[in-house]
Enzyme design. Structure first.
Site, PDB file in Angstrom:
ATOM      1  N   PHE A 144       6.107   3.830  -3.416  1.00  0.00           N
ATOM      2  CA  PHE A 144       5.137   3.658  -4.499  1.00  0.00           C
ATOM      3  C   PHE A 144       4.072   4.724  -4.358  1.00  0.00           C
ATOM      4  O   PHE A 144       3.350   4.762  -3.373  1.00  0.00           O
ATOM      5  CB  PHE A 144       4.486   2.276  -4.523  1.00  0.00           C
ATOM      6  CG  PHE A 144       3.541   2.154  -5.684  1.00  0.00           C
ATOM      7  CD1 PHE A 144       4.016   1.834  -6.949  1.00  0.00           C
ATOM      8  CD2 PHE A 144       2.185   2.446  -5.550  1.00  0.00           C
ATOM      9  CE1 PHE A 144       3.153   1.794  -8.056  1.00  0.00           C
ATOM     10  CE2 PHE A 144       1.321   2.411  -6.644  1.00  0.00           C
ATOM     11  CZ  PHE A 144       1.806   2.082  -7.897  1.00  0.00           C
TER      12      PHE A 144
ATOM     13  N   ASP B  69       1.127   9.830   2.220  1.00  0.00           N
ATOM     14  CA  ASP B  69       0.336   9.096   1.234  1.00  0.00           C
ATOM     15  C   ASP B  69      -0.330   7.937   1.973  1.00  0.00           C
ATOM     16  O   ASP B  69       0.299   6.923   2.251  1.00  0.00           O
ATOM     17  CB  ASP B  69       1.243   8.594   0.101  1.00  0.00           C
ATOM     18  CG  ASP B  69       0.461   7.805  -0.962  1.00  0.00           C
ATOM     19  OD1 ASP B  69      -0.694   7.418  -0.687  1.00  0.00           O
ATOM     20  OD2 ASP B  69       1.027   7.563  -2.054  1.00  0.00           O
TER      21      ASP B  69
ATOM     22  N   LYS C 211      -8.298   4.833  -3.081  1.00  0.00           N
ATOM     23  CA  LYS C 211      -8.704   3.434  -2.881  1.00  0.00           C
ATOM     24  C   LYS C 211     -10.013   3.266  -2.098  1.00  0.00           C
ATOM     25  O   LYS C 211     -11.081   3.476  -2.650  1.00  0.00           O
ATOM     26  CB  LYS C 211      -7.535   2.652  -2.286  1.00  0.00           C
ATOM     27  CG  LYS C 211      -6.363   2.631  -3.283  1.00  0.00           C
ATOM     28  CD  LYS C 211      -5.393   1.503  -3.102  1.00  0.00           C
ATOM     29  CE  LYS C 211      -4.516   1.384  -4.341  1.00  0.00           C
ATOM     30  NZ  LYS C 211      -3.127   1.677  -4.109  1.00  0.00           N
TER      31      LYS C 211
HETATM   32  C1  LIG Z   1      -2.364   2.524  -5.162  1.00  0.00           C
HETATM   33  C2  LIG Z   1      -1.487   3.578  -4.634  1.00  0.00           C
HETATM   34  C3  LIG Z   1      -1.289   4.784  -5.338  1.00  0.00           C
HETATM   35  C4  LIG Z   1      -1.845   5.036  -6.719  1.00  0.00           C
HETATM   36  O1  LIG Z   1      -3.231   4.952  -6.794  1.00  0.00           O
HETATM   37  P1  LIG Z   1      -3.929   4.723  -8.227  1.00  0.00           P
HETATM   38  O2  LIG Z   1      -5.394   4.843  -7.920  1.00  0.00           O
HETATM   39  O3  LIG Z   1      -3.540   3.352  -8.688  1.00  0.00           O
HETATM   40  O4  LIG Z   1      -3.438   5.776  -9.130  1.00  0.00           O
HETATM   41  C5  LIG Z   1      -0.497   5.757  -4.756  1.00  0.00           C
HETATM   42  N1  LIG Z   1       0.072   5.558  -3.552  1.00  0.00           N
HETATM   43  C6  LIG Z   1      -0.096   4.417  -2.850  1.00  0.00           C
HETATM   44  C7  LIG Z   1       0.561   4.264  -1.520  1.00  0.00           C
HETATM   45  C8  LIG Z   1      -0.863   3.381  -3.384  1.00  0.00           C
HETATM   46  O5  LIG Z   1      -0.991   2.234  -2.714  1.00  0.00           O
END
Ligand SMILES: *Cc1c(COP(=O)(O)O)cnc(C)c1O
Length: 399
Positions: A142, A227, A256
């Site tokens: 994700f 990520d 985040k």
């Molecule tokens: C939440 C998340 C994203 C995307 O972030 P957004 O601010 O919602 O665009 C990308 N990678 C990971 C692992 C995430 O948990």
């Protein structure tokens, strides 16, 4: 559900795109690990906005920084310098042990930025033939919701109807070094991965995986891009999840909790030979690195360091998991996690259990149908975990 709840929910349903399936709770106030609904009921927030609230709701120091900055200067655009972006970049580089960083807004935007950086490096440094660069990604990843990113998702609900997919992404099995090595070609510029797959259901790769992929990327001249949007900034009991194996990626993506939940702030930090490829005009964002975001980001990082949130998450996470493991319920398949990112996998759909938890004052969300994710703010105390656990136990036992 009260009539007050229903009024707000009906508005969302009448005027909003139905792209989420929220629990029927309407929140209007938050403080620390708690939120309150419009009827005045208090809940433990066990989702923390998917880990954007590691510092807890409305952390007084972050709120104070935001308020002070709101009265001074909020946006300059990058046509001019501002006095706050530099200090935030420096702190991000210090914490990630990277040379340079770039600021964006949403997480998906930072992922897109990292993809662009890896491709630029692939063409300009690795000399991959034009338009042939490949990026390796993992099954069940994700990374966000843009058209390019959903194009390399393995979840049909994410990508179906949004084609054609952006070419240049190769999917491999998560957690297997062999799978990575056999997918690498002379056109591979990068490997994009989550050090622990949160959205896929809190899936933890085998011990040694991060070290192994670090070695493989170095061996084959491929950029390692972590990520850490969800796993970073203390969530898993270390500042970054890659720290569990003392591994430094070539690029790190943050988001985040970089703002403590006050504002969308994301970043990519990397080596300078990669970041310096973004020469003037190659990339940008109107709001990226603005003074308001920068002051919030600085305060949010300060709270993580000063309050020793990674260390706290390691200790309270272990305690929380040990309590959850005492639940002897036949429908629980497994309790797993790292720090305060915990998944309770059930043998049946998790949604009804999340609804029962909400009625008992615990807000948690199912992820991948059968897993309940518990990810409270990292400021949660042992006593609060004990209290929350009692509510969880009664909700799950008497449903
Ligand atoms: C939440 C998340 C994203 C995307 O972030 P957004 O601010 O919602 O665009 C990308 N990678 C990971 C692992 C995430 O948990």
């Amino acid at each position: 559900m009260s009539r007050l709840d229903q009024r707000f929910i009906s508005l969302d349903e009448r005027y909003g795109a139905p792209n989420y399936h929220p629990l029927p709770v309407v929140l209007k106030k938050g403080k620390g690990v708690y939120v309150w609904d419009v009827n005045g009921n208090r809940y433990f927030d066990m989702l923390s906005a998917y880990s954007a609230l590691n510092q807890g709701h409305n952390h007084p120091k972050i709120v104070a920084a935001a308020k002070a900055q709101l009265n001074r200067l909020t946006l300059t655009s990058r046509a001019f310098h501002n006095a706050l972006m530099g200090p935030l970049l420096k702190e991000i580089c210090r914490l990630t042990r990277q040379d340079k960083a770039i600021l964006m807004n949403s997480g998906a935007e930072a992922v897109e930025t990292a993809i662009k950086a890896m491709r630029l490096w692939g063409y300009q440094v690795k000399k991959i033939p034009k338009d042939r660069a490949e990026i390796i990604v993992c099954r069940n990843n994700f990374h966000g919701r843009t058209t390019t990113i959903v194009g390399f998702s393995s979840d049909p609900n994410s990508y179906e109807g949004f084609g054609p997919k952006t070419p240049g992404f190769i999917e491999i099995e998560y957690g297997s070094g062999k799978s990575l090595e056999s997918a690498i070609t002379s056109n591979t510029c990068g490997f994009l991965f989550e050090p622990l797959q949160g959205e896929a259901g809190v899936l933890i790769p085998p011990t040694g995986y991060l070290k192994e992929i670090r070695a493989l990327c170095s061996k084959h001249n491929v950029l390692m891009c972590a990520d850490e949007i969800q796993t970073g900034l203390g969530r898993t009991g270390k500042l970054f999840c890659c720290d569990h194996e003392k591994v430094r990626p070539d690029l790190m993506i943050l988001g985040k909790a970089l703002s403590g939940g006050l504002y969308p702030i994301s970043a990519v930090a990397a080596r300078s030979d990669i970041m310096d490829l973004f020469t003037a005009g190659k990339h940008g964002s109107t709001f990226g690195g603005n003074p308001l975001a920068s002051s919030i980001g600085l305060a949010a990082l300060k709270v993580i360091v000063e309050e020793r949130l990674p260390q706290k998450a390691a200790a309270t996470g272990e305690y929380f998991r040990s309590l959850l493991q005492t639940l002897k319920l036949d429908f629980i398949q497994e309790v797993r996690g790292k720090g305060l990112l915990i998944g309770v996998e059930l043998k049946k759909p998790a949604r009804p259990f999340c609804e029962a938890l909400a009625k008992n004052g615990i807000l948690a969300k199912e992820t991948h149908e059968k897993t309940i994710r518990f990810a409270p703010p990292l400021t949660i105390t042992r006593a609060q975990i004990q209290e929350a656990f009692n509510l969880i136990r009664s909700a799950l036992s008497y449903r």
